[in-house]
Design an enzyme around this catalytic site. Structure first.
Site, PDB file in Angstrom:
ATOM      1  N   LYS A 132       0.838  -1.208   0.000  1.00 29.34           N
ATOM      2  CA  LYS A 132       0.000   0.000   0.000  1.00 29.34           C
ATOM      3  C   LYS A 132       0.863   1.243   0.000  1.00 29.34           C
ATOM      4  O   LYS A 132       0.585   2.205  -0.712  1.00 29.34           O
ATOM      5  CB  LYS A 132      -0.930   0.018   1.223  1.00 29.34           C
ATOM      6  CG  LYS A 132      -2.115  -0.914   1.069  1.00 29.34           C
ATOM      7  CD  LYS A 132      -3.200  -0.582   2.066  1.00 29.34           C
ATOM      8  CE  LYS A 132      -4.333  -1.583   1.987  1.00 29.34           C
ATOM      9  NZ  LYS A 132      -5.294  -1.466   3.066  1.00 29.34           N
ATOM     10  N   LYS A 138      -5.495 -10.283  -6.403  1.00 30.53           N
ATOM     11  CA  LYS A 138      -6.558 -10.527  -5.413  1.00 30.53           C
ATOM     12  C   LYS A 138      -7.768  -9.651  -5.719  1.00 30.53           C
ATOM     13  O   LYS A 138      -7.620  -8.500  -6.100  1.00 30.53           O
ATOM     14  CB  LYS A 138      -5.976 -10.171  -4.039  1.00 30.53           C
ATOM     15  CG  LYS A 138      -6.876 -10.433  -2.878  1.00 30.53           C
ATOM     16  CD  LYS A 138      -6.216 -10.035  -1.573  1.00 30.53           C
ATOM     17  CE  LYS A 138      -6.276  -8.543  -1.338  1.00 30.53           C
ATOM     18  NZ  LYS A 138      -6.000  -8.144   0.047  1.00 30.53           N
ATOM     19  N   LYS A 158     -11.269  -4.509  -2.411  1.00 31.40           N
ATOM     20  CA  LYS A 158     -12.084  -3.282  -2.375  1.00 31.40           C
ATOM     21  C   LYS A 158     -11.281  -2.100  -2.882  1.00 31.40           C
ATOM     22  O   LYS A 158     -11.797  -1.230  -3.546  1.00 31.40           O
ATOM     23  CB  LYS A 158     -12.461  -2.933  -0.914  1.00 31.40           C
ATOM     24  CG  LYS A 158     -13.312  -3.926  -0.216  1.00 31.40           C
ATOM     25  CD  LYS A 158     -13.667  -3.450   1.200  1.00 31.40           C
ATOM     26  CE  LYS A 158     -12.909  -4.264   2.236  1.00 31.40           C
ATOM     27  NZ  LYS A 158     -13.654  -4.582   3.440  1.00 31.40           N
TER      28      LYS A 158
HETATM   29  P1  TYM Z   1     -10.603  -6.582   5.206  1.00 33.15           P
HETATM   30  O1  TYM Z   1     -11.823  -5.796   5.468  1.00 33.15           O
HETATM   31  O2  TYM Z   1      -9.618  -6.023   4.235  1.00 33.15           O
HETATM   32  O3  TYM Z   1     -10.959  -8.049   4.755  1.00 33.15           O
HETATM   33  C1  TYM Z   1     -11.919  -8.813   5.474  1.00 33.15           C
HETATM   34  C2  TYM Z   1     -11.666 -10.302   5.283  1.00 33.15           C
HETATM   35  O4  TYM Z   1     -11.809 -10.681   3.916  1.00 33.15           O
HETATM   36  C3  TYM Z   1     -10.686 -11.440   3.504  1.00 33.15           C
HETATM   37  N1  TYM Z   1     -10.450 -11.202   2.081  1.00 33.15           N
HETATM   38  C4  TYM Z   1     -10.349 -12.165   1.134  1.00 33.15           C
HETATM   39  N2  TYM Z   1     -10.391 -13.507   1.227  1.00 33.15           N
HETATM   40  C5  TYM Z   1     -10.267 -14.211   0.064  1.00 33.15           C
HETATM   41  N3  TYM Z   1     -10.089 -13.632  -1.158  1.00 33.15           N
HETATM   42  C6  TYM Z   1     -10.026 -12.292  -1.281  1.00 33.15           C
HETATM   43  N4  TYM Z   1      -9.869 -11.735  -2.471  1.00 33.15           N
HETATM   44  C7  TYM Z   1     -10.156 -11.491  -0.105  1.00 33.15           C
HETATM   45  N5  TYM Z   1     -10.147 -10.159   0.133  1.00 33.15           N
HETATM   46  C8  TYM Z   1     -10.328  -9.997   1.460  1.00 33.15           C
HETATM   47  C9  TYM Z   1      -9.538 -10.923   4.363  1.00 33.15           C
HETATM   48  O5  TYM Z   1      -8.488 -11.864   4.457  1.00 33.15           O
HETATM   49  C10 TYM Z   1     -10.231 -10.708   5.682  1.00 33.15           C
HETATM   50  O6  TYM Z   1     -10.291 -11.902   6.434  1.00 33.15           O
HETATM   51  N6  TYM Z   1      -6.965  -6.714   8.464  1.00 33.15           N
HETATM   52  C11 TYM Z   1      -8.296  -7.318   8.351  1.00 33.15           C
HETATM   53  C12 TYM Z   1      -9.298  -6.686   9.291  1.00 33.15           C
HETATM   54  C13 TYM Z   1      -9.013  -6.940  10.745  1.00 33.15           C
HETATM   55  C14 TYM Z   1      -9.004  -8.209  11.403  1.00 33.15           C
HETATM   56  C15 TYM Z   1      -8.726  -7.927  12.768  1.00 33.15           C
HETATM   57  C16 TYM Z   1      -9.168  -9.521  10.954  1.00 33.15           C
HETATM   58  C17 TYM Z   1      -8.784  -5.993  11.704  1.00 33.15           C
HETATM   59  N7  TYM Z   1      -8.607  -6.599  12.923  1.00 33.15           N
HETATM   60  C18 TYM Z   1      -8.629  -8.974  13.702  1.00 33.15           C
HETATM   61  C19 TYM Z   1      -9.063 -10.552  11.904  1.00 33.15           C
HETATM   62  C20 TYM Z   1      -8.789 -10.278  13.248  1.00 33.15           C
HETATM   63  C21 TYM Z   1      -8.733  -7.208   6.883  1.00 33.15           C
HETATM   64  O7  TYM Z   1      -8.020  -7.563   6.023  1.00 33.15           O
HETATM   65  O8  TYM Z   1      -9.934  -6.719   6.630  1.00 33.15           O
END
Ligand code: TYM
Length: 357
Positions: free
Chosen positions: A129, A219, A222
């Site tokens: 990023k 990937k 969003k």
């Molecule tokens: P976020 O909002 O970016 O993503 C949420 C979840 O979606 C999964 N994900 C995917 N899985 C498969 N294929 C994809 N293309 C794909 N895109 C997103 C992410 O792996 C995630 O599980 N950093 C975390 C948010 C967070 C969190 C936490 C997670 C904050 N605190 C504590 C677990 C525990 C995240 O990536 O959010």
């Protein structure tokens, strides 16, 4: 909160507490997408049956990149509504907004003081990023993002009694953040005494990385995908069907799994298999000789059948914001009970003077 039955308890017949599950998702889009659903959210719904569940809409993480305040507020509510619409049950799972429980930020500060600068700089999501945004466009918050994530998870550490695990369902892209969380938990325990249970990442086989429909090597994301490359959970049926029909494949005609030569078809096969619960070889056999058109048409129907009811339920939940806010207040109350207790222990271990009563 009512305790869910625990089929995984090793010695049936005792009243062992169920394992815990914690996960989070950012409210940074108007809808979750197919990658979020298959990589993480589906597991959230399933795991509430066998775990004591805590699910968090991580608005503090969202502001590591610039957000419009009114949009952030709206997206936070839409995020919560989607979780309930997908089947997360507020009677069984604790669903809450991260900023409602200030202990998350407090523990993040303490863990940040245990994290090496170089260690944080090695996080690949940060490197990706920040290299896109440049140093001047990158906030310190983005740098410390994984430390806040570690705090989110470790606050819900069960009492460190023998064998009660803490599981974290996430997609593949979160593996490194989970490793850091384990490292920080271990470091804290080593320095201040056994406090945190080391969390286990729970990454689904097959659906851990759903890729962009237009760029099957990247990937689905969003922040990075074009609108044509991403399937939103709340998408209208017409555009959703079109996007799948236009998904990039290759010049061949065979519906066959081949990550290297047929990345687009392979991604669609993974999605189909995960949604319908059919194995990839069975899908290959079903579409032998029929070309990509029929395959995509049927897949579009499977996606629509999954998301249409979720969309309808989400819109209904958003019609009654007061009810939604009450559910989130109730979730924040339950989460606080655990987070406040963990922080009392942490403050005492670190050497802070208690405030007295
Ligand atoms: P976020 O909002 O970016 O993503 C949420 C979840 O979606 C999964 N994900 C995917 N899985 C498969 N294929 C994809 N293309 C794909 N895109 C997103 C992410 O792996 C995630 O599980 N950093 C975390 C948010 C967070 C969190 C936490 C997670 C904050 N605190 C504590 C677990 C525990 C995240 O990536 O959010």
């Amino acid at each position: 909160m009512p305790e869910a039955p625990n089929p995984e308890a090793s010695d049936a017949g005792t009243t062992a507490a169920p394992p815990r599950v914690f996960s989070g998702i950012q409210p940074t889009a108007d809808s979750f997408h197919l990658g979020n659903y298959l990589g993480a959210l589906r597991q959230w719904v399933a795991m509430q049956d066998t775990h004591e569940a805590f699910y968090c809409v991580v608005d503090l993480h969202a502001i590591t990149v610039e957000q419009d305040p009114a949009q952030l507020r709206r997206r936070t509510k839409v995020a919560a509504a989607q979780l309930f619409a997908m089947g997360v049950d507020p009677a069984r799972a604790t669903v809450f907004v991260q900023s409602h429980v200030p202990e998350h930020a407090e523990l993040a500060w303490i863990l940040g003081c245990l994290t090496g600068f170089g260690e944080a700089g090695r996080m690949t999501q940060f490197k990706d990023k920040s290299s896109k945004q440049g140093t001047s466009g990158t906030s310190v918050g983005l740098f410390t993002y994984p430390i806040l994530q570690a705090a989110d998870i470790l606050l819900y550490t069960p009492e460190p009694v023998a064998g009660r695990p803490l599981r974290v369902p996430v997609g593949e892209d979160q593996r490194q953040h989970l490793e850091l969380t384990r490292t920080l938990a271990q470091r804290f325990n080593h320095r201040f005494g056994e406090t945190f249970v080391l969390p286990d990442a729970h990454i689904p086989e097959g659906a851990a990385k759903i890729t962009d429909l237009q760029e099957p090597a990247a990937k689905m994301s969003k922040s990075a995908s074009s609108p044509q490359g991403i399937i939103d959970v709340l998408e209208e049926p017409g555009p959703m069907r079109k996007k799948i029909m236009r998904a990039v494949t290759d010049t061949g005609t065979e519906v066959v799994y081949d990550e290297e030569k047929k990345a687009g078809v392979t991604n669609l096969l993974r999605i189909y298999s995960a949604l319908e619960g059919t194995s990839i070889p069975d899908l290959e056999a079903r579409y032998k000789g029929s070309g990509y058109g029929q395959f995509k048409k049927d897949l579009a129907q499977v996606v629509l059948d999954t998301f249409t009811p979720i969309r309808e339920r989400t819109l209904k939940l958003l019609d009654d914001e007061e009810h939604l806010e009450r559910l989130l207040a109730q979730g924040a109350g339950r989460a606080s009970e655990v987070a406040v207790r963990t922080m009392e222990t942490v403050r005492e271990r670190v050497g802070f003077v208690g405030r007295g009563r």
